[in-house]
Scaffold this motif. Structure first.
Motif, PDB file in Angstrom:
ATOM      1  N   ALA A   1      -6.716   5.913 -30.984  1.00 37.55           N
ATOM      2  CA  ALA A   1      -7.348   5.717 -32.287  1.00 37.55           C
ATOM      3  C   ALA A   1      -7.667   6.924 -33.126  1.00 37.55           C
ATOM      4  CB  ALA A   1      -8.369   4.534 -32.134  1.00 37.55           C
ATOM      5  N   CYS A   2      -7.128   7.184 -34.249  1.00 40.93           N
ATOM      6  CA  CYS A   2      -7.478   8.288 -35.000  1.00 40.93           C
ATOM      7  C   CYS A   2      -7.860   8.024 -36.485  1.00 40.93           C
ATOM      8  CB  CYS A   2      -6.180   9.286 -34.983  1.00 40.93           C
ATOM      9  SG  CYS A   2      -5.701   9.771 -33.630  1.00 40.93           S
ATOM     10  N   THR A   3      -8.631   8.767 -37.141  1.00 45.22           N
ATOM     11  CA  THR A   3      -8.711   8.884 -38.749  1.00 45.22           C
ATOM     12  C   THR A   3      -7.400   9.029 -39.221  1.00 45.22           C
ATOM     13  OG1 THR A   3      -9.617  10.778 -38.405  1.00 45.22           O
ATOM     14  CG2 THR A   3     -11.372   9.076 -38.386  1.00 45.22           C
ATOM     15  N   SER A   4      -6.984   8.169 -39.885  1.00 49.40           N
ATOM     16  CA  SER A   4      -5.836   8.390 -40.724  1.00 49.40           C
ATOM     17  C   SER A   4      -5.612   7.209 -41.779  1.00 49.40           C
ATOM     18  CB  SER A   4      -4.463   8.278 -39.803  1.00 49.40           C
ATOM     19  OG  SER A   4      -4.497   7.095 -39.462  1.00 49.40           O
ATOM     20  N   ASP A   5      -4.736   7.264 -42.277  1.00 52.44           N
ATOM     21  CA  ASP A   5      -4.061   6.473 -43.624  1.00 52.44           C
ATOM     22  C   ASP A   5      -3.239   5.496 -43.202  1.00 52.44           C
ATOM     23  OD1 ASP A   5      -2.172   8.071 -43.695  1.00 52.44           O
ATOM     24  OD2 ASP A   5      -2.072   8.331 -45.787  1.00 52.44           O
ATOM     25  N   ILE A   6      -3.086   4.986 -41.875  1.00 54.01           N
ATOM     26  CA  ILE A   6      -2.131   4.120 -41.494  1.00 54.01           C
ATOM     27  C   ILE A   6      -2.290   2.811 -42.066  1.00 54.01           C
ATOM     28  CG2 ILE A   6      -3.397   3.458 -39.374  1.00 54.01           C
ATOM     29  CD1 ILE A   6      -0.726   3.394 -37.922  1.00 54.01           C
ATOM     30  N   PHE A   7      -3.572   2.594 -42.513  1.00 51.21           N
ATOM     31  CA  PHE A   7      -3.684   1.346 -43.240  1.00 51.21           C
ATOM     32  C   PHE A   7      -3.346   1.137 -44.625  1.00 51.21           C
ATOM     33  CE2 PHE A   7      -6.923   1.498 -39.721  1.00 51.21           C
ATOM     34  CZ  PHE A   7      -6.592   0.560 -38.827  1.00 51.21           C
ATOM     35  N   ARG A   8      -2.702   2.307 -45.142  1.00 56.73           N
ATOM     36  CA  ARG A   8      -2.439   2.304 -46.594  1.00 56.73           C
ATOM     37  C   ARG A   8      -1.592   1.347 -46.967  1.00 56.73           C
ATOM     38  NH1 ARG A   8       0.494   6.122 -43.499  1.00 56.73           N
ATOM     39  NH2 ARG A   8       2.721   6.065 -43.906  1.00 56.73           N
ATOM     40  N   ASP A   9      -0.697   0.636 -46.180  1.00 60.97           N
ATOM     41  CA  ASP A   9       0.311  -0.390 -46.576  1.00 60.97           C
ATOM     42  C   ASP A   9      -0.369  -1.770 -46.727  1.00 60.97           C
ATOM     43  OD1 ASP A   9       2.543   1.380 -46.830  1.00 60.97           O
ATOM     44  OD2 ASP A   9       2.593   1.464 -44.464  1.00 60.97           O
ATOM     45  N   ASP A  10      -1.494  -1.933 -46.204  1.00 54.42           N
ATOM     46  CA  ASP A  10      -2.146  -3.213 -46.239  1.00 54.42           C
ATOM     47  C   ASP A  10      -2.992  -3.524 -47.473  1.00 54.42           C
ATOM     48  OD1 ASP A  10      -3.665  -5.582 -45.553  1.00 54.42           O
ATOM     49  OD2 ASP A  10      -3.772  -5.286 -43.514  1.00 54.42           O
ATOM     50  N   THR A  11      -2.824  -4.425 -48.223  1.00 51.62           N
ATOM     51  CA  THR A  11      -3.501  -4.651 -49.463  1.00 51.62           C
ATOM     52  C   THR A  11      -4.662  -5.291 -49.305  1.00 51.62           C
ATOM     53  OG1 THR A  11      -2.073  -6.700 -49.869  1.00 51.62           O
ATOM     54  CG2 THR A  11      -1.027  -4.544 -50.671  1.00 51.62           C
ATOM     55  N   SER A  12      -5.074  -5.824 -48.323  1.00 47.78           N
ATOM     56  CA  SER A  12      -6.390  -6.511 -48.050  1.00 47.78           C
ATOM     57  C   SER A  12      -7.509  -5.344 -48.301  1.00 47.78           C
ATOM     58  CB  SER A  12      -6.357  -7.332 -46.853  1.00 47.78           C
ATOM     59  OG  SER A  12      -7.631  -7.851 -46.714  1.00 47.78           O
ATOM     60  N   TRP A  13      -8.325  -5.211 -49.043  1.00 45.84           N
ATOM     61  CA  TRP A  13      -9.423  -4.623 -49.082  1.00 45.84           C
ATOM     62  C   TRP A  13     -10.477  -4.634 -48.174  1.00 45.84           C
ATOM     63  CZ3 TRP A  13      -9.295   0.044 -51.317  1.00 45.84           C
ATOM     64  CH2 TRP A  13      -8.469   0.302 -52.328  1.00 45.84           C
ATOM     65  N   SER A  14     -10.785  -6.140 -47.881  1.00 46.10           N
ATOM     66  CA  SER A  14     -11.896  -6.329 -46.869  1.00 46.10           C
ATOM     67  C   SER A  14     -11.311  -5.985 -45.503  1.00 46.10           C
ATOM     68  CB  SER A  14     -11.938  -7.961 -46.981  1.00 46.10           C
ATOM     69  OG  SER A  14     -10.712  -8.605 -46.435  1.00 46.10           O
ATOM     70  N   GLN A  15     -10.177  -6.080 -45.214  1.00 47.40           N
ATOM     71  CA  GLN A  15      -9.714  -5.527 -44.032  1.00 47.40           C
ATOM     72  C   GLN A  15      -9.628  -4.263 -43.980  1.00 47.40           C
ATOM     73  OE1 GLN A  15      -5.604  -7.506 -43.435  1.00 47.40           O
ATOM     74  NE2 GLN A  15      -6.595  -9.012 -42.119  1.00 47.40           N
ATOM     75  N   LYS A  16      -9.489  -3.270 -45.032  1.00 41.83           N
ATOM     76  CA  LYS A  16      -9.291  -1.987 -45.027  1.00 41.83           C
ATOM     77  C   LYS A  16     -10.864  -1.460 -44.699  1.00 41.83           C
ATOM     78  CE  LYS A  16      -5.634  -0.898 -48.227  1.00 41.83           C
ATOM     79  NZ  LYS A  16      -5.240  -0.329 -49.408  1.00 41.83           N
TER      80      LYS A  16
ATOM     81  N   ALA B   1     -13.170   6.202 -33.685  1.00 42.75           N
ATOM     82  CA  ALA B   1     -11.738   7.219 -33.982  1.00 42.75           C
ATOM     83  C   ALA B   1     -12.048   8.584 -33.798  1.00 42.75           C
ATOM     84  CB  ALA B   1     -11.000   7.012 -35.352  1.00 42.75           C
ATOM     85  N   ARG B   2     -11.030   9.209 -33.081  1.00 39.20           N
ATOM     86  CA  ARG B   2     -10.820  10.695 -32.971  1.00 39.20           C
ATOM     87  C   ARG B   2     -10.504  11.102 -34.327  1.00 39.20           C
ATOM     88  NH1 ARG B   2      -6.367  10.376 -28.041  1.00 39.20           N
ATOM     89  NH2 ARG B   2      -7.897  10.428 -26.328  1.00 39.20           N
ATOM     90  N   THR B   3     -10.690  12.492 -34.668  1.00 42.44           N
ATOM     91  CA  THR B   3     -10.292  13.108 -35.832  1.00 42.44           C
ATOM     92  C   THR B   3      -8.809  13.145 -35.732  1.00 42.44           C
ATOM     93  OG1 THR B   3     -10.248  15.263 -34.899  1.00 42.44           O
ATOM     94  CG2 THR B   3     -12.384  14.575 -35.692  1.00 42.44           C
ATOM     95  N   THR B   4      -8.257  13.432 -36.940  1.00 42.14           N
ATOM     96  CA  THR B   4      -6.720  13.492 -36.923  1.00 42.14           C
ATOM     97  C   THR B   4      -6.284  14.680 -36.286  1.00 42.14           C
ATOM     98  OG1 THR B   4      -6.980  12.354 -39.147  1.00 42.14           O
ATOM     99  CG2 THR B   4      -4.945  13.349 -38.645  1.00 42.14           C
ATOM    100  N   GLU B   5      -6.865  15.815 -36.353  1.00 45.91           N
ATOM    101  CA  GLU B   5      -6.509  17.053 -35.697  1.00 45.91           C
ATOM    102  C   GLU B   5      -6.578  16.756 -34.267  1.00 45.91           C
ATOM    103  OE1 GLU B   5      -6.732  20.212 -33.192  1.00 45.91           O
ATOM    104  OE2 GLU B   5      -8.779  19.387 -33.843  1.00 45.91           O
ATOM    105  N   ALA B   6      -7.581  16.159 -33.809  1.00 45.46           N
ATOM    106  CA  ALA B   6      -7.362  15.997 -32.321  1.00 45.46           C
ATOM    107  C   ALA B   6      -6.675  15.120 -31.890  1.00 45.46           C
ATOM    108  CB  ALA B   6      -8.972  15.195 -31.870  1.00 45.46           C
ATOM    109  N   GLY B   7      -6.151  14.017 -32.566  1.00 46.83           N
ATOM    110  CA  GLY B   7      -5.085  13.117 -32.212  1.00 46.83           C
ATOM    111  C   GLY B   7      -3.678  13.890 -32.185  1.00 46.83           C
ATOM    112  N   SER B   8      -3.661  14.851 -33.318  1.00 40.72           N
ATOM    113  CA  SER B   8      -2.418  15.571 -33.377  1.00 40.72           C
ATOM    114  C   SER B   8      -2.063  16.466 -32.245  1.00 40.72           C
ATOM    115  CB  SER B   8      -2.326  16.509 -34.446  1.00 40.72           C
ATOM    116  OG  SER B   8      -3.110  17.496 -34.399  1.00 40.72           O
ATOM    117  N   ARG B   9      -2.730  16.845 -31.482  1.00 43.05           N
ATOM    118  CA  ARG B   9      -2.529  17.459 -30.084  1.00 43.05           C
ATOM    119  C   ARG B   9      -1.913  16.825 -29.153  1.00 43.05           C
ATOM    120  NH1 ARG B   9      -9.229  19.706 -28.951  1.00 43.05           N
ATOM    121  NH2 ARG B   9      -9.490  20.449 -30.940  1.00 43.05           N
TER     122      ARG B   9
END
Length: 327
Positions: free
Chosen positions: A230-245, A256-264
């Motif tokens: 689980a990483c900080t990212s914008d993977i939820f960009r395709d979901d239009t539900s603001w409450s879920q976002k 979540a891990r940082t995005t940089e850590a996950g990219s390792r």
């Protein structure tokens, strides 16, 4: 397992030498793909191909990488790739044949959404997260093999999966009709489980092509599947539900891990030192992990075989002769 992975596991900072190598990263304009591309540049890669749906976003990513690494911009190229279009995938793979060499491919692009949408005749998760990356991987496999033999290196074909495959309920598995047909039934789809299912099916597919393409002198290519956690990212960009976002955003801030850590984890799986022992394996925290009961149980094994047969048929419809040509 989740708590250990997210809070205790130490992911090694990438140090492998990519000098002279060419790497393709799909979905590299943002998130994990962008950070992985940045690492590749830092690790002396000769060329990183930023494969993205929108060219302007890819160009912005190049500028960001150049700004932070002071790399020569000529080491980065932006190529169009839309995983919701089989024609786009075929065109991309054909263009890749003109490369002087291709050493690694990181299949990072994907979607997560609660919204039902059909792409190329299938629900979008199944098209974008499963069928399209496997199609692209198979079409790039000959170039990876050719380069591996020509340069004395082992190529790497890495797919970004998810540990959520462990949690997939996969209610369609009990259907008395083809799985792909059952997965295309909007009225009976649990969209909350669909991303998990797509990553399980991706693992099934990766294991299947790895078995068909063992690492040999004629096919020096490692094929593996990894989870970045689980990483900080914008993977939820395709979901239009603001409450879920908002809910997911808060939850991700906590665990979540940082995005940089996950990219390792992406860089490790596609690295020149990754090792043949990762071929056909599921990687977590930069090491081989158990596949879990959705794969290893008797039911899981039967489902993998069942889905594999359907996938072969589907890919043959998309690109006739693809299995005969690749294997």
């Amino acid at each position: 397992m989740f708590a250990y992975s997210q809070f205790l596991a130490k992911l090694p900072y990438p140090t492998s030498d990519f000098t002279g190598q060419t790497v393709i990263v799909t979905g590299a304009n943002t998130g994990l793909g962008l950070e992985a591309a940045r690492h590749f540049v830092r690790l002396n890669v000769a060329k990183v191909i930023i494969a993205v749906r929108t060219a302007s976003k890819g160009e912005a990513a190049v500028k960001e990488i150049v700004r932070t690494t002071e790399a020569d911009p000529s080491r980065l190229e932006v190529w169009p790739l839309d995983l919701s279009s089989f024609d786009s995938i075929k065109a991309f793979a054909q263009r890749a044949q003109s490369l002087e060499r291709l050493d690694a491919v990181v299949q990072n692009a994907g979607i997560l959404t609660q919204n039902w949408k059909v792409e190329e005749g299938m629900e979008s998760h199944i098209t974008v997260n499963v069928i399209s990356p496997i199609l692209l991987g198979l079409l790039l496999l000959p170039k990876l093999r050719e380069s591996g033999k020509a340069y004395g290196k082992v190529g790497r074909l890495s797919f970004v999966g998810s540990d959520l495959q462990y949690l997939a309920k996969f209610q369609e598995k009990s259907a008395d009709r083809p799985l792909l047909e059952a997965l295309n039934n909007k009225d009976k789809t649990d969209m909350g489980d669909r991303y998990n299912v797509s990553k399980l099916l991706l693992l099934y597919a990766v294991r299947s092509i790895a078995r068909l393409s063992p690492v040999t002198p004629d096919s020096p290519v490692i094929i593996n599947c990894l989870t970045p956690g689980a990483c900080t990212s914008d993977i939820f960009r395709d979901d239009t539900s603001w409450s879920q976002k908002i809910i997911m955003g808060v939850a991700m801030k906590i665990v979540a891990r940082t995005t940089e850590a996950g990219s390792r984890t992406l860089v490790h799986a596609a690295g020149p030192d990754v090792g043949v022992g990762t071929h056909g394996k599921f990687l977590m925290n930069c090491q081989v992990y158990p596949n879990g009961p959705n794969v290893e149980s008797d039911e899981g094994k039967a489902l993998e075989e069942r889905f594999g047969k359907e996938l072969v048929q589907k890919l043959e419809e998309i690109r006739p002769g693809i299995y005969e040509d690749m294997f």
